[in-house]
Write an enzyme that holds these catalytic residues in place. Structure first.
Site, mmCIF file in Angstrom:
data_model
loop_
_atom_site.group_PDB
_atom_site.id
_atom_site.type_symbol
_atom_site.label_atom_id
_atom_site.label_comp_id
_atom_site.label_asym_id
_atom_site.label_seq_id
_atom_site.Cartn_x
_atom_site.Cartn_y
_atom_site.Cartn_z
ATOM 1 N N HIS A 324 0.811 -1.213 0.000
ATOM 2 C CA HIS A 324 0.000 0.000 0.000
ATOM 3 C C HIS A 324 0.844 1.263 0.000
ATOM 4 O O HIS A 324 0.423 2.285 -0.552
ATOM 5 C CB HIS A 324 -0.931 0.004 1.215
ATOM 6 C CG HIS A 324 -2.171 -0.800 1.028
ATOM 7 N ND1 HIS A 324 -2.235 -2.147 1.281
ATOM 8 C CD2 HIS A 324 -3.412 -0.450 0.596
ATOM 9 C CE1 HIS A 324 -3.453 -2.597 1.027
ATOM 10 N NE2 HIS A 324 -4.184 -1.592 0.603
ATOM 11 N N GLY A 325 2.004 1.225 0.626
ATOM 12 C CA GLY A 325 2.820 2.426 0.658
ATOM 13 C C GLY A 325 4.208 2.160 1.190
ATOM 14 O O GLY A 325 4.398 1.309 2.066
#
Length: 472
Positions: A324-325
């Site tokens: 996601h990041g």
């Protein structure tokens, strides 16, 4: 280009549908591909050539892999995986590793590193997973490789799902890439339009309203946060990310239906889950299935010892957070959910079974705390915010305008109303129906028109229109 922007709604989308419906069957894929290339180029022109080169190379690697056997076949698969994962690693994670290496070097007395920041291409996380699923599905013999490079490029770049999903695995639409006649009916188009407008309303009328206040509250210094205000901000963001991301998925699925594609569902009322295990069966469903089939099961799945199984679960969800990041707070968010999945296996599922429907409350609270880690600018900021949630003062909440208060109540009602079985079944039936009698088509059309007018009115009158998952 955001689906809820005036550029998309008033110009790009109507022009695309007009050309697509007027085009003869043999040219529909070409129209869809051209539109997808323009859609991506609008926000990522600098990366289009590199992206296309990787798709071309991947296409021919898999074409060579398919007739091969033994170690040669595995070599082609490994090359494809290295190509796709290598691009993702460089563009998404190079800055993260360099920053952390520089910080370690500085703490040991060395000089800080200097480098030119790597820019993240839009949607790279999603289309990387789709290129991987194509390679692995063909390797496993689930499907034969596409003969046409145009159709393969369309599978990767189809604009409704390219930027933020759903993550469509190759075998799910392999046949639709070459023949969609069975789904190009008036009923499917009506269902698709309704689904798109529902998603647009969720995004603009709920997510955007809550998002403005969530941004303001998360922007405060910890000392300015009372416990009630911190919980309110976390709750606003919890609803914002759901209505934002599920709204985008609804719009993507709706556009797909309007042009004959049947994309998999991505959300199923996740906040009425009775455990974190159930939450991940209802939230971002296509990501959860991808992680299960292409990562968790190859690691051994449930066929290993309990200790190894718990390690596999934690590994998968830490990687999910990292996907996601590229930041420590996302890794912590993944580890946080992984911890509760392990605890579910150990004893929590037995406990929640005894609690019955009441287990929705603790599961939801765990989810809210997790979203703080996800939303925070850094791991330190997230931990400081959570501290205020549990140890902050109990000062009176400041005034919030009527629009925010009404939207928060509306979001709460929609989310938890689905816990009533009859309401959930009725909602799912309405969203998933693909055949409409006249007595249902008329009110559905009127509802679609009302939601569309309200959504457009908001878009025209507001400058706040972010999309959370574009940065992933």
């Amino acid at each position: 280009m955001v689906f809820s922007s005036t550029l998309f709604l008033f110009y790009f989308f109507p022009a695309f549908l007009l050309l697509y419906y007027l085009a003869p069957t043999k040219l529909k894929n070409s129209v869809a591909l051209t539109a997808s290339l323009l859609f991506y180029a609008w926000g990522g022109l600098n990366f289009l050539a590199l992206f296309l080169a990787s798709v071309v190379l991947n296409f021919f690697l898999i074409r060579r892999m398919h007739p091969s056997v033994g170690w040669q076949k595995r070599i082609y698969l490994i090359l494809s995986i290295i190509l796709n994962v290598g691009m993702l690693f460089y563009f998404k994670y190079a800055n993260f590793f360099l920053e952390n290496f520089s910080a370690v070097k500085t703490s040991l007395g060395g000089g800080a590193l200097t480098w030119e920041k790597v820019v993240l291409p839009i949607g790279i996380s999603f289309f990387t997973f789709e290129k991987l699923t194509y390679s692995i599905d063909v390797y496993r013999g689930v499907n034969k490789p596409l003969r046409s490079f145009r159709d393969f490029l369309l599978y990767i770049m189809l604009f409704p799902k390219m930027i933020a999903g759903p993550i469509v695995r190759f075998h799910e639409i392999a046949d639709q890439l070459t023949d969609r006649k069975a789904f190009e009916t008036i009923d499917h188009k009506l269902a698709g339009l309704f689904r798109f407008v529902v998603g647009l309303a969720k995004k603009t009328l709920i997510a955007n309203v809550l998002g403005q206040e969530a941004d303001r509250i998360f922007g405060l210094a910890p000392a300015e946060l009372s416990a009630p205000l911190a919980w309110l901000g976390a709750l606003a963001y919890t609803f914002q990310i759901y209505f934002d991301f599920s709204g985008y998925s609804d719009m993507a699925i709706g556009i797909g239906r309007m042009i004959g594609f049947q994309f998999p569902e991505n959300f199923n009322n996740p906040y009425i889950s009775r455990s974190i295990t159930e939450f991940w069966q209802r939230w971002h469903i296509t990501l959860g299935r991808w992680m299960r089939d292409y990562l968790y099961i190859p690691l051994g799945g449930n066929r290993v010892s309990p200790g190894r199984l718990y390690a596999n679960l934690w590994t998968v969800f830490i990687l999910s957070g990292f996907w996601h990041g590229a930041a420590w707070n996302f890794i912590a968010w993944g580890a946080f959910h992984g911890l509760f999945l392990v605890l579910d296996r150990l004893f929590l599922l037995r406990l929640t079974k005894r609690l019955g429907a009441f287990s929705i409350v603790p599961t939801f609270l765990v989810t809210v705390v997790g979203w703080v880690l996800f939303r925070a600018a850094s791991l330190g900021a997230g931990l400081a915010y959570i501290k205020q949630m549990f140890a902050g003062s109990w000062a009176e909440l400041p005034y919030f305008n009527q629009e925010f208060r009404f939207t928060l109540v509306l979001a709460t009602g929609i989310v938890f109303g689905a816990a009533i079985p009859h309401v959930e079944r009725a909602g799912l039936k309405l969203l998933f129906t693909q055949q409409f009698a006249l007595r249902r088509a008329i009110p559905l059309t009127l509802l679609t028109a009302v939601l569309l007018i309200l959504s457009i009115s908001y878009i025209v009158g507001s400058s706040f229109n972010p999309f959370i998952y574009f940065r992933f």
